[in-house]
Design an enzyme around this catalytic site. Structure first.
Site, mmCIF file in Angstrom:
data_model
loop_
_atom_site.group_PDB
_atom_site.id
_atom_site.type_symbol
_atom_site.label_atom_id
_atom_site.label_comp_id
_atom_site.label_asym_id
_atom_site.label_seq_id
_atom_site.Cartn_x
_atom_site.Cartn_y
_atom_site.Cartn_z
ATOM 1 N N GLN A 75 -99.496 33.327 8.939
ATOM 2 C CA GLN A 75 -100.124 34.286 8.010
ATOM 3 C C GLN A 75 -99.088 35.305 7.526
ATOM 4 O OE1 GLN A 75 -102.993 34.803 6.435
ATOM 5 N NE2 GLN A 75 -104.115 33.069 7.267
ATOM 6 N N SER A 76 -97.899 34.862 7.200
ATOM 7 C CA SER A 76 -96.821 35.790 6.888
ATOM 8 C C SER A 76 -97.026 36.522 5.557
ATOM 9 C CB SER A 76 -95.497 35.025 6.851
ATOM 10 O OG SER A 76 -94.471 35.853 6.340
ATOM 11 N N ASN A 77 -97.099 37.845 5.639
ATOM 12 C CA ASN A 77 -97.097 38.664 4.422
ATOM 13 C C ASN A 77 -95.738 38.576 3.745
ATOM 14 O OD1 ASN A 77 -99.707 39.972 4.877
ATOM 15 N ND2 ASN A 77 -98.683 40.942 6.610
ATOM 16 N N CYS A 79 -93.581 36.101 3.654
ATOM 17 C CA CYS A 79 -93.431 34.873 2.852
ATOM 18 C C CYS A 79 -94.191 35.021 1.530
ATOM 19 C CB CYS A 79 -93.949 33.657 3.625
ATOM 20 S SG CYS A 79 -92.816 33.111 4.929
#
Ligand SMILES: *Cc1c(COP(=O)(O)O)cnc(C)c1O
Length: 334
Positions: A75-77, A79
């Site tokens: 759930q990378s912000n 990225c």
């Protein structure tokens, strides 16, 4: 400190608001709490990574890259915001996703995973937790080079010396707001992860002789591991700036105990913090970073860490798109 000598792209209009939180302050019965709304930065929707990418993407473009390569958790912000910056600049973007929690990356998941697809990421490589992320990103760059393309590798969280400049810029923005709004802040509280935000802010304060202590709330590590990481980042930023003053090790303060059971996994204190900000100020925190960091501020306040008269500034670093991946827990608790 003159930042204008570093190439920079701009992804936000003006300064993000610096706001007092009267209802939350009343409910907390502790110190007076202010918030820097870096959740309102640009890039669909932005967060602390927006500031770092202004310097990182400028560097990528100066080097003639056509593709940004970066890495993060499912759930990378970081990225998602890197992908948004790539789109703005007409670049391609590829990710290496680290499954720190086994089988946690689901292509069809909501939140940021949905946004990866909506924004049109070019390719995602999934690797197991603990994999060598630098090597995995280098492989992507090598494959691109074989096709005559040019990748630019951005480390996890955008946390290197150049990325840290984003929070040196934030330190400058804050100083102007303190003066313009007549605000005196006694302490800053911020989520501390890959360290570019905490370390960059610290280097920025020291560069301008701002003596406001910064407390980092660890989101993935206890202080024994987090503090050296942040110190290393602050030193790297200071070197890039050519600072004469050194970064004292004791200026780096991180707090543990709020990130468990694991990075990105919920705990009851996080749920309570997210609900409290939503219901007192209509401010959305996120479950992975700002929810746990605010749980830290609330916990420290309840343990008498702050004096009642103190003014505390919480940096809201963004991340709200992942809220939708945690809906049931945030409404019903754990
Ligand atoms: C990445 C991130 C952080 C942590 O910042 P670092 O610079 O990696 O320490 C905090 N909040 C949000 C919302 C983030 O996406």
């Amino acid at each position: 400190m003159d930042l204008s000598r570093f190439p920079r792209r701009r992804y936000s209009e003006g300064a993000t608001p610096l706001e007092f939180l009267p209802n939350f302050t009343r409910a907390l019965r502790g110190p007076k709490v202010w918030m820097k709304r870096d959740d309102m930065l640009g890039l669909a929707p932005g967060g602390n990574k927006t500031r770092k990418l202004e310097f990182l993407v400028a560097d990528a473009m100066a080097r003639g890259a056509d593709t940004l390569i970066t890495c993060g958790a499912p759930q990378s912000n970081h990225c998602r915001i890197t992908l948004a910056a790539a789109i703005k600049e007409g670049l391609h973007c590829r990710f290496v996703i680290e499954e720190r929690v086994p089988n946690s990356y689901q292509r069809e998941a909501s939140g940021n995973n949905f946004l990866f697809r909506l924004l049109g990421v070019e390719a995602i490589t999934v690797v197991p937790g603990g994999a060598d992320m630098a090597a995995a990103m280098q492989e992507v760059a090598t494959a691109l080079a074989a096709q005559g393309r040019k990748g630019y590798i951005i480390p996890g969280g955008g946390s290197n010396a150049l990325g840290g400049l984003g929070y040196v810029a934030c330190a400058q923005e804050l100083q102007q707001q303190f003066i313009a709004q007549g605000v005196h802040i006694d302490r800053v509280v911020v989520a501390s992860g890959s360290s570019g935000t905490h370390g960059g802010l610290l280097a920025g304060f020291i560069a301008d002789d701002v003596r406001i202590p910064i407390i980092g709330i660890g989101v993935s590590r206890d202080p024994a591991d987090q503090e050296p990481l942040v110190h290393g980042e602050a030193v790297a930023v200071a070197q890039l700036l050519g600072l004469k003053t050194s970064i004292p090790r004791e200026a780096v303060v991180a707090i543990g105990g709020y990130w468990q059971p694991q990075y990105s996994l919920p705990n009851p204190m996080m749920v309570a913090a997210v609900q409290m900000l939503a219901r007192t100020e209509a401010i959305l925190l996120d479950p992975v970073y700002t929810g746990k960091a605010m749980a830290g501020l609330i916990g420290l306040s309840r343990h008498g860490f702050f004096r009642r008269e103190e003014h505390i500034l919480f940096i809201h670093t963004g991340g709200t798109p992942s809220l939708s991946a945690y809906e049931r827990i945030l409404l019903e608790g754990l």
